[in-house]
Design a protein around this motif. Structure first.
Motif, PDB file in Angstrom:
ATOM      1  N   ALA A   6      91.706  14.824   3.996  1.00  0.00           N
ATOM      2  CA  ALA A   6      91.852  15.769   2.887  1.00  0.00           C
ATOM      3  C   ALA A   6      90.467  16.200   2.424  1.00  0.00           C
ATOM      4  O   ALA A   6      89.535  15.414   2.460  1.00  0.00           O
ATOM      5  N   ASP A   7      90.373  17.451   1.986  1.00  0.00           N
ATOM      6  CA  ASP A   7      89.087  17.971   1.533  1.00  0.00           C
ATOM      7  C   ASP A   7      89.008  18.110   0.024  1.00  0.00           C
ATOM      8  O   ASP A   7      88.103  18.733  -0.491  1.00  0.00           O
ATOM      9  N   ASP A   8      89.954  17.553  -0.696  1.00  0.00           N
ATOM     10  CA  ASP A   8      89.841  17.512  -2.145  1.00  0.00           C
ATOM     11  C   ASP A   8      90.314  16.146  -2.618  1.00  0.00           C
ATOM     12  O   ASP A   8      90.733  15.317  -1.826  1.00  0.00           O
ATOM     13  N   ASP A   9      90.212  15.918  -3.874  1.00  0.00           N
ATOM     14  CA  ASP A   9      90.557  14.622  -4.447  1.00  0.00           C
ATOM     15  C   ASP A   9      92.023  14.603  -4.865  1.00  0.00           C
ATOM     16  O   ASP A   9      92.330  14.678  -6.047  1.00  0.00           O
ATOM     17  N   ARG A  10      92.916  14.520  -3.930  1.00  0.00           N
ATOM     18  CA  ARG A  10      94.342  14.505  -4.255  1.00  0.00           C
ATOM     19  C   ARG A  10      94.780  13.064  -4.444  1.00  0.00           C
ATOM     20  O   ARG A  10      95.365  12.446  -3.572  1.00  0.00           O
ATOM     21  N   GLN A  11      94.488  12.532  -5.590  1.00  0.00           N
ATOM     22  CA  GLN A  11      94.816  11.141  -5.877  1.00  0.00           C
ATOM     23  C   GLN A  11      96.308  10.873  -5.741  1.00  0.00           C
ATOM     24  O   GLN A  11      96.707   9.794  -5.348  1.00  0.00           O
ATOM     25  N   ALA A  19      98.176   1.066  -0.231  1.00  0.00           N
ATOM     26  CA  ALA A  19      96.875   0.397  -0.240  1.00  0.00           C
ATOM     27  C   ALA A  19      96.090   0.522   1.063  1.00  0.00           C
ATOM     28  O   ALA A  19      94.867   0.459   1.039  1.00  0.00           O
ATOM     29  N   ASP A  20      96.743   0.669   2.184  1.00  0.00           N
ATOM     30  CA  ASP A  20      96.004   0.662   3.455  1.00  0.00           C
ATOM     31  C   ASP A  20      95.498   2.038   3.877  1.00  0.00           C
ATOM     32  O   ASP A  20      95.118   2.244   5.012  1.00  0.00           O
ATOM     33  N   VAL A  21      95.460   2.988   2.953  1.00  0.00           N
ATOM     34  CA  VAL A  21      95.002   4.331   3.284  1.00  0.00           C
ATOM     35  C   VAL A  21      93.486   4.434   3.140  1.00  0.00           C
ATOM     36  O   VAL A  21      92.894   3.902   2.209  1.00  0.00           O
ATOM     37  N   VAL A  22      92.868   5.104   4.099  1.00  0.00           N
ATOM     38  CA  VAL A  22      91.424   5.363   4.071  1.00  0.00           C
ATOM     39  C   VAL A  22      91.253   6.877   4.039  1.00  0.00           C
ATOM     40  O   VAL A  22      91.604   7.556   5.011  1.00  0.00           O
ATOM     41  N   PRO A  23      90.736   7.429   2.921  1.00  0.00           N
ATOM     42  CA  PRO A  23      90.547   8.879   2.857  1.00  0.00           C
ATOM     43  C   PRO A  23      89.289   9.317   3.601  1.00  0.00           C
ATOM     44  O   PRO A  23      88.288   8.592   3.640  1.00  0.00           O
ATOM     45  N   VAL A  24      89.344  10.503   4.190  1.00  0.00           N
ATOM     46  CA  VAL A  24      88.201  11.052   4.911  1.00  0.00           C
ATOM     47  C   VAL A  24      88.266  12.578   4.816  1.00  0.00           C
ATOM     48  O   VAL A  24      89.350  13.159   4.788  1.00  0.00           O
ATOM     49  N   ARG A  25      87.114  13.208   4.749  1.00  0.00           N
ATOM     50  CA  ARG A  25      87.043  14.670   4.729  1.00  0.00           C
ATOM     51  C   ARG A  25      87.123  15.182   6.171  1.00  0.00           C
ATOM     52  O   ARG A  25      86.799  14.471   7.106  1.00  0.00           O
ATOM     53  N   THR A  26      87.516  16.437   6.330  1.00  0.00           N
ATOM     54  CA  THR A  26      87.684  16.973   7.685  1.00  0.00           C
ATOM     55  C   THR A  26      86.393  17.013   8.475  1.00  0.00           C
ATOM     56  O   THR A  26      86.433  16.884   9.698  1.00  0.00           O
ATOM     57  N   ASP A  27      85.266  17.164   7.820  1.00  0.00           N
ATOM     58  CA  ASP A  27      84.014  17.209   8.570  1.00  0.00           C
ATOM     59  C   ASP A  27      83.631  15.839   9.139  1.00  0.00           C
ATOM     60  O   ASP A  27      82.726  15.744   9.969  1.00  0.00           O
ATOM     61  N   VAL A  40      98.272   5.677  12.122  1.00  0.00           N
ATOM     62  CA  VAL A  40      98.841   6.909  11.588  1.00  0.00           C
ATOM     63  C   VAL A  40      97.726   7.690  10.897  1.00  0.00           C
ATOM     64  O   VAL A  40      96.929   7.119  10.159  1.00  0.00           O
ATOM     65  N   VAL A  41      97.694   8.999  11.151  1.00  0.00           N
ATOM     66  CA  VAL A  41      96.744   9.882  10.475  1.00  0.00           C
ATOM     67  C   VAL A  41      97.557  10.933   9.727  1.00  0.00           C
ATOM     68  O   VAL A  41      98.359  11.646  10.333  1.00  0.00           O
ATOM     69  N   VAL A  42      97.363  10.986   8.414  1.00  0.00           N
ATOM     70  CA  VAL A  42      98.025  11.974   7.575  1.00  0.00           C
ATOM     71  C   VAL A  42      97.027  13.072   7.269  1.00  0.00           C
ATOM     72  O   VAL A  42      95.947  12.801   6.749  1.00  0.00           O
ATOM     73  N   ILE A  43      97.380  14.303   7.598  1.00  0.00           N
ATOM     74  CA  ILE A  43      96.513  15.447   7.328  1.00  0.00           C
ATOM     75  C   ILE A  43      97.141  16.247   6.197  1.00  0.00           C
ATOM     76  O   ILE A  43      98.285  16.695   6.295  1.00  0.00           O
ATOM     77  N   ASP A  44      96.391  16.386   5.119  1.00  0.00           N
ATOM     78  CA  ASP A  44      96.841  17.158   3.969  1.00  0.00           C
ATOM     79  C   ASP A  44      96.636  18.635   4.278  1.00  0.00           C
ATOM     80  O   ASP A  44      95.555  19.181   4.074  1.00  0.00           O
ATOM     81  N   GLY A  45      97.664  19.258   4.796  1.00  0.00           N
ATOM     82  CA  GLY A  45      97.573  20.653   5.213  1.00  0.00           C
ATOM     83  C   GLY A  45      97.282  21.620   4.097  1.00  0.00           C
ATOM     84  O   GLY A  45      96.824  22.736   4.342  1.00  0.00           O
ATOM     85  N   ASP A  46      97.514  21.202   2.848  1.00  0.00           N
ATOM     86  CA  ASP A  46      97.239  22.071   1.714  1.00  0.00           C
ATOM     87  C   ASP A  46      95.788  22.007   1.264  1.00  0.00           C
ATOM     88  O   ASP A  46      95.329  22.879   0.550  1.00  0.00           O
ATOM     89  N   SER A  47      95.064  20.967   1.663  1.00  0.00           N
ATOM     90  CA  SER A  47      93.691  20.838   1.163  1.00  0.00           C
ATOM     91  C   SER A  47      92.628  21.116   2.220  1.00  0.00           C
ATOM     92  O   SER A  47      91.484  21.368   1.870  1.00  0.00           O
ATOM     93  N   VAL A  48      92.993  21.084   3.491  1.00  0.00           N
ATOM     94  CA  VAL A  48      91.987  21.333   4.522  1.00  0.00           C
ATOM     95  C   VAL A  48      92.026  22.804   4.935  1.00  0.00           C
ATOM     96  O   VAL A  48      93.085  23.417   4.975  1.00  0.00           O
ATOM     97  N   ALA A  49      90.873  23.333   5.263  1.00  0.00           N
ATOM     98  CA  ALA A  49      90.771  24.753   5.605  1.00  0.00           C
ATOM     99  C   ALA A  49      91.481  25.070   6.917  1.00  0.00           C
ATOM    100  O   ALA A  49      92.131  26.109   7.047  1.00  0.00           O
TER     101      ALA A  49
END
Length: 155
Positions: A6-11, A19-27, A40-49
């Motif tokens: 995710a590219d924003d802070d979507r808490q 608890a086992d989630v690791v956030p990372v920016r697309t870059d 598993v990789v979750v991609i926040d389609g609403d926050s990434v370009a």
């Protein structure tokens, strides 16, 4: 382990994933999936370009990871959900975990078959086969899940 791209802070999305989630920016997604080897990789389609580019980065660097895309359903992901409400996201991630478990059980079965001495019965192979069959039976019965479970590294 679950990686959230995710590219924003979507808490709220982070909180839904537990608890086992690791956030990372697309870059940084390529380095993160190579380093962390997520199931598993979750991609926040609403926050990434460019969600499709994020999917491609994951496929290139962690081909065994099951990809969930939240917010859009027209991407080359294993599991998608158009909405980001808690129930939908949790259901999508649960489907992804079942896909991952099935893929791992088939891989374990393949390894046991490959390592087996020719002509000798092997209880480990029978057990691995039972496990793979059980995991297959636990998959939700829909086209998207079966396609994800049967996906190979080359597409």
């Amino acid at each position: 382990m679950t990686l959230l791209v995710a590219d924003d802070d979507r808490q709220s999305l982070s909180a839904v994933l537990a608890a086992d989630v690791v956030p990372v920016r697309t870059d940084a997604v390529a380095a993160a999936v190579a380093r962390d080897d997520p199931d598993v990789v979750v991609i926040d389609g609403d926050s990434v370009a460019d969600p499709q580019a994020a999917v491609a980065d994951v496929r290139a660097n962690a081909p065994d990871a099951t990809i969930v895309v939240v917010g859009t359903t027209d991407l080359d992901a294993d599991v998608t959900t158009a909405t980001s409400d808690e129930r939908s996201v949790r259901a999508a991630v649960e489907r992804a975990r079942r896909v991952t478990n099935y893929r791992e059980s088939v891989s374990d079965l393949f390894d046991a078959c490959r390592d087996r001495a020719l002509g000798r019965p092997d209880d480990e192979i029978r057990e691995r086969r039972r496990e793979a069959d059980d995991r297959f039976d636990q998959l939700p019965e829909d086209h998207e899940t079966f396609a994800a479970a049967l996906r190979t590294d080359d597409g």
